[in-house]
Structures are given as C-alpha cells and as structure tokens.
Enzyme design. Structure first.
Site, PDB file in Angstrom:
ATOM      1  N   VAL A   1       0.817  -1.219   0.000  1.00 54.21           N
ATOM      2  CA  VAL A   1       0.000   0.000   0.000  1.00 54.21           C
ATOM      3  C   VAL A   1       0.851   1.270   0.000  1.00 54.21           C
ATOM      4  O   VAL A   1       0.330   2.373  -0.082  1.00 54.21           O
ATOM      5  CB  VAL A   1      -0.992   0.020   1.197  1.00 54.21           C
ATOM      6  CG1 VAL A   1      -2.016  -1.097   1.086  1.00 54.21           C
ATOM      7  CG2 VAL A   1      -0.255  -0.067   2.535  1.00 54.21           C
ATOM      8  N   GLY A   2       2.129   1.115   0.083  1.00 53.87           N
ATOM      9  CA  GLY A   2       3.010   2.294   0.063  1.00 53.87           C
ATOM     10  C   GLY A   2       4.459   1.902  -0.161  1.00 53.87           C
ATOM     11  O   GLY A   2       4.886   0.831   0.256  1.00 53.87           O
ATOM     12  N   LYS A   3       5.165   2.772  -0.844  1.00 62.16           N
ATOM     13  CA  LYS A   3       6.575   2.489  -1.145  1.00 62.16           C
ATOM     14  C   LYS A   3       7.319   3.816  -1.120  1.00 62.16           C
ATOM     15  O   LYS A   3       6.800   4.842  -1.572  1.00 62.16           O
ATOM     16  CB  LYS A   3       6.642   1.895  -2.561  1.00 62.16           C
ATOM     17  CG  LYS A   3       7.812   0.972  -2.799  1.00 62.16           C
ATOM     18  CD  LYS A   3       7.675   0.372  -4.208  1.00 62.16           C
ATOM     19  CE  LYS A   3       8.956  -0.261  -4.639  1.00 62.16           C
ATOM     20  NZ  LYS A   3       9.046  -1.676  -4.393  1.00 62.16           N
TER      21      LYS A   3
ATOM     22  N   ASP B   1       9.579  14.613  12.217  1.00 63.64           N
ATOM     23  CA  ASP B   1       9.300  14.426  10.783  1.00 63.64           C
ATOM     24  C   ASP B   1       7.789  14.411  10.556  1.00 63.64           C
ATOM     25  O   ASP B   1       7.261  13.560   9.840  1.00 63.64           O
ATOM     26  CB  ASP B   1       9.949  13.129  10.271  1.00 63.64           C
ATOM     27  CG  ASP B   1      10.056  13.119   8.742  1.00 63.64           C
ATOM     28  OD1 ASP B   1       9.910  14.200   8.125  1.00 63.64           O
ATOM     29  OD2 ASP B   1      10.273  12.041   8.157  1.00 63.64           O
TER      30      ASP B   1
ATOM     31  N   GLU C   1       8.794  -0.233   2.408  1.00 64.82           N
ATOM     32  CA  GLU C   1       7.435  -0.492   1.890  1.00 64.82           C
ATOM     33  C   GLU C   1       6.453  -0.670   3.042  1.00 64.82           C
ATOM     34  O   GLU C   1       6.844  -1.087   4.128  1.00 64.82           O
ATOM     35  CB  GLU C   1       7.442  -1.795   1.075  1.00 64.82           C
ATOM     36  CG  GLU C   1       8.259  -1.707  -0.199  1.00 64.82           C
ATOM     37  CD  GLU C   1       8.355  -3.048  -0.912  1.00 64.82           C
ATOM     38  OE1 GLU C   1       7.941  -4.075  -0.328  1.00 64.82           O
ATOM     39  OE2 GLU C   1       8.861  -3.066  -2.047  1.00 64.82           O
ATOM     40  N   VAL C   2       5.175  -0.359   2.738  1.00 64.09           N
ATOM     41  CA  VAL C   2       4.124  -0.688   3.703  1.00 64.09           C
ATOM     42  C   VAL C   2       3.175  -1.674   3.023  1.00 64.09           C
ATOM     43  O   VAL C   2       2.745  -1.446   1.883  1.00 64.09           O
ATOM     44  CB  VAL C   2       3.346   0.559   4.177  1.00 64.09           C
ATOM     45  CG1 VAL C   2       2.224   0.150   5.132  1.00 64.09           C
ATOM     46  CG2 VAL C   2       4.277   1.542   4.886  1.00 64.09           C
TER      47      VAL C   2
END
Ligand code: ADE
Length: 496
Positions: free
Chosen positions: A197-199, A319, A204-205
């Site tokens: 679902v994310g990179k 962050d 990565e996720v």
C-alpha cells in the site's frame, strides 16, 4: 725509582680495558721510555711528573691518579664498578684526562632505565589492547541486547474504538507487559502479506493479515534500519497508547537470504495517509476541525511528559508531515513514524536524540533547521520544529476544505516556490531568506472554524521558534472553539 713507580701503579690500577680506548697498532708504535707524564696522587711523582713509555690516568673509588707505565701490557685492570682507567702515549697526554661525559656506570643504569621504559610501554600497550577488546565486546553485547530487547513485543493497552480489537484483546490478556519473544516471532511469521500500500525511501508498507485481521507491515529498507531501531525502542519503552498515535502491534527482525528484514507491525488504516486522502477527498469545516483537533491531540500526547507509574517521557516527532499521518474511519487522524523522534524527561533530566543519520523532510523543515541555528541540545527546540510542521499540515487540510462552495486542489506546502523534491538550499532561500509563508485563501476568513485555524497556522510559522504556539495551546484553541460552536460529533464522522 722509575720501576718502583710503575710497580705501584701496576698494583694499584693498571687495566686491560684501557686498551679499548686506543688503536692497538698505534699504541705499539709508541717509543719506549721517552714519554713524560703528569703525576698525581702517587708518592713517586717528582714535581708532579714521571717518565715511562705510557701515561696512565685512573679513577678508583672517586680518587684520581696520574702516572707512568713501562709497557702496554700493564694497562690492564679488572673491570669492576667505580673504576675508570685511561692509557695514552704522548707527553703529558694524561694531564687533562678525566672520566668521559657518559659515565660507564651511568650508561649501565641507562640500559636498565631503557629496559624499564620499554617494559612499561609494552605493559601499557597490552592494557590498552585489553581495554579496546573489552570495549568492543561490551559494545557488541549492548547491540545484541538492544536487538533482543527491541524485538520484544510489548502489549498495546487501551482500546482503539475504530480498530479491530483482536490485538488489544490478545495483548491485554496476561501480565499486560508484552508478549514473550517466541510468541511475538511466531506471530510475525503467521502474517500473510496481501498487498503493498506504500513504497518510498523508507521501504514499503504492506497490508497483511493475521488471524483474519488486517495489519499494516512496514518493511524498512536496510539503509533506514536506525529508524526501525528507534521506532521499536520508543514503542516498546514508552507508554504510547493514544487514539491519535498509530497503534503498535509488533516489531520483528528476521533473516532472509542472508539479509536482515526489519518489520514494524501496526494497526491498519484503510484510508491510508492524510497525504493520500487529501488527493481525492474534500472536507467540510467540521471534518476539517475534527482532523486538525485529532492531530493536535496526538502531538500534545507526544510532547507531554506524564509523571506517574504509567507515565511517559516527552517526545518530539521531528518528521511530522501529511505522509506520516493516517486517517481513521471515524474521521480522526493518528500520527505515525517515530523513527526520528527525540525523547526527553525533565524529571529524570535526560535528552535522548538517538543516533539516526536520517534528517526530517526538507519541505517541512523549520527556518532554524534550515539555517542551522537550532539549539540541538535543548528539547524545546525540537517541539518548536514540530509546531512549524503542524502549521503546514493544517494548511494542507484547509486547502481541501469547502467553504462557500470553494475548495483548492491538493498541493504540498511551498508548491508555488520550490520544485518537487526541493534541495536544502532551495528551502532555505524561501523560508529563511525570503521568509515566505504559504498563502491563505480568502474564503477561510469568512468561516469561524477556518479563520480560527488560519490564525493558528500563522502562529505556528513565526520565524522565532519561541514565539510559536505550543501543541497544547493549538489543541485548547481548537477544542474550545469546537465546544463553543457545539458541533455534533456524529456529523464529524466521514461518510464512507
Ligand atoms: N500506510 C502507512 N502506514 C499505514 C497503516 N498503518 N495503515 C494503512 N496504510 C498505511
């Protein structure tokens, strides 16, 4: 008379070692019986002189004697301490004889001193090597300890009403302090990764499933292992259960094809990050308020030290950005990614900035970070940089909020003045030199909620860090506003 003198001298002093002072051939060249020598401390002296073939000088037990010798062979004395002897073969050559500067006795000690010094040096080197080995071993052990410790799964306490409760139920059973190491490892290996679902640079996720329940698995890139260590350490040591902080489930380190895989397992939020969400969704002012309030609440929880048995130190995020905030089904948000966080305890008087080489996202960096004037040893400084970033996140949300039927496109902060992936220098020019701030659309001033949030944003962006609002002040202002206007909390929920 002459022979008597020589006999006495021979008995008294004459030596073999004297010969070493001269070239033997030269000595033999000396003419016999024609050398006049200085005579001293010798009862055979006539007017302090005598005649022979060789002159002699001796120093015996600190008594100097000068005299004459008939032959070279008599220049022999046993080598013993406190004796010095010198033969020569020219007139009065023994007149100015004396013990050479480097006393042989002293020379002997010099050798011993040198020996002791070398031994000491060797000993010191051995001790230093021992210390180095000990230090390296301790360091390795400590590293191992951290690895072991951080891979322990700690129990999430409390209930997230918007999340499948299986983990909370599972984890709060038993002692309430965490799952045993083996259980935690077993659990990590029971997760099936379903979809990415994310990179990003971080790694990565993935959405994974464990016992039929969705979980988020963040797989850290090897170059960002320090973020995994830090985040795991914080989640495991700090009581961070809060509805506006991403819920922790497990942390695990595995080895795959001789490379290390670092996993952080957390609650899964199907709406993804705030950044993703704002790309395709707009908000009404009440939803905007709910989101802003929840983010401020999460930040207050991080920034606040709680003094009790179940207390926590203060944490600054470092962050904060829309990509590090997740949107929950109830319309609230939660703050994620503690890989760069700093920890502070006023009561225990410590500041732990970690040792992560990573820095915050340039686009969200506060002026004092960009011009490097930030006081890195003062915890308050880090909270103030979080507030700067919070203002930018609020700005991103308000752009997507419909007021009077007007809404703006999603844009990242400073989109109009820097390119994508701006450099440090580009950001510094805009934020520090030009002192540019994101512009606020006029429509915001026509709505009570949005104008209040606009005012907060401006007060998050003061050049002077200490002039900025605190997270607590932001939350209080928003929540007071929220109560004043008596909004229906149910209306704030997103219609999904
Ligand atoms: N992206 C990053 N973290 C996530 C999470 N916990 N759930 C869903 N999407 C994510």
């Amino acid at each position: 008379m002459k022979s008597e003198v020589l006999a006495v001298l021979t008995v008294l002093v004459c030596s073999g070692s004297c010969l070493q002072c001269y070239d033997r051939a030269e000595l033999l060249k000396a003419k016999e019986g024609i050398v006049q020598c200085a005579c001293e401390n010798n009862r055979n002296c006539v007017n302090n002189t005598c005649w022979g073939n060789y002159c002699i000088y001796t120093l015996v037990d600190e008594v100097e004697r000068r005299g004459c010798l008939p032959s070279l062979e008599q220049c022999h004395v046993p080598d013993r301490p406190g004796l010095y002897c010198d033969c020569c073969f020219t007139n009065f050559c023994n007149q100015n004889s004396s013990v050479p500067k480097e006393d042989p006795v002293e020379g002997k000690y010099m050798r011993e001193i040198l020996l002791v010094a070398v031994s000491l040096l060797v000993l010191l080197m051995v001790i230093a090597a021992g210390c180095l080995i000990l230090w390296l071993r301790t360091k390795r052990q400590r590293h191992q300890l951290v690895k072991d410790d951080t891979s322990m799964l700690k129990v999430p306490i409390g209930v997230d009403p918007t999340y499948g409760d299986i983990f909370d139920e599972f984890c709060t059973s038993g002692s309430g302090t965490g799952l045993p190491y083996l259980v935690q490892r077993t659990m990590a290996r029971q997760i099936s990764l379903v979809e990415c679902v994310g990179k990003g640079r971080y790694g990565e996720v993935w959405r994974g499933t464990w016992m039929g329940e969705s979980v988020a698995v963040k797989i850290f890139s090897s170059r960002d292992e320090q973020s995994w260590f830090r985040e795991t350490e914080i989640y495991n040591t700090v009581q961070l259960r809060h509805e506006n902080i991403l819920g922790f489930i497990a942390s695990d380190m595995t080895s795959k094809n001789s490379s290390t895989q670092l996993w952080l397992v957390t609650h899964f939020h199907e709406l993804g990050s705030l950044y993703d969400f704002l790309q395709y969704r707009t908000l009404d002012p009440e939803s905007c308020l709910c989101m802003c309030l929840s983010i401020a609440s999460g930040l207050v929880h991080l920034h606040t030290e709680i003094l009790s048995t179940q207390g926590k130190p203060a944490i600054a995020h470092r962050d904060l950005k829309s990509r590090n905030i997740l949107v929950k089904r109830n319309g609230q948000c939660c703050i994620a990614d503690l890989g760069l966080a700093v920890i502070h305890s006023q009561s225990n008087d410590y500041l732990d900035v970690g040792n992560n080489p990573r820095v915050g996202t340039k686009r969200y960096m506060a002026p004092e970070v960009l011009d490097e004037s930030i006081r890195v040893d003062v915890f308050e400084s880090y909270k103030q940089t979080d507030i700067w970033a919070l203002g930018l996140v609020l700005w991103e949300i308000t752009r997507r909020t419909i007021v009077n039927g007007i809404v703006e496109e999603y844009r990242p902060p400073f989109f109009d003045v820097v390119p994508s992936d701006p450099s440090f220098e580009e950001m510094k020019k805009v934020v520090c030199v030009d002192q540019y701030r994101p512009s606020l659309h006029n429509r915001l001033h026509s709505h009570p909620i949005l104008s209040a949030i606009a005012k907060i944003m401006k007060e998050c962006w003061f050049q002077s860090p200490s002039a900025r609002l605190t997270a607590l002040r932001v939350r209080k202002t928003i929540s007071k506003f929220d109560q004043d206007h008596d909004y229906d909390i149910d209306k704030l929920k997103l219609d999904l």
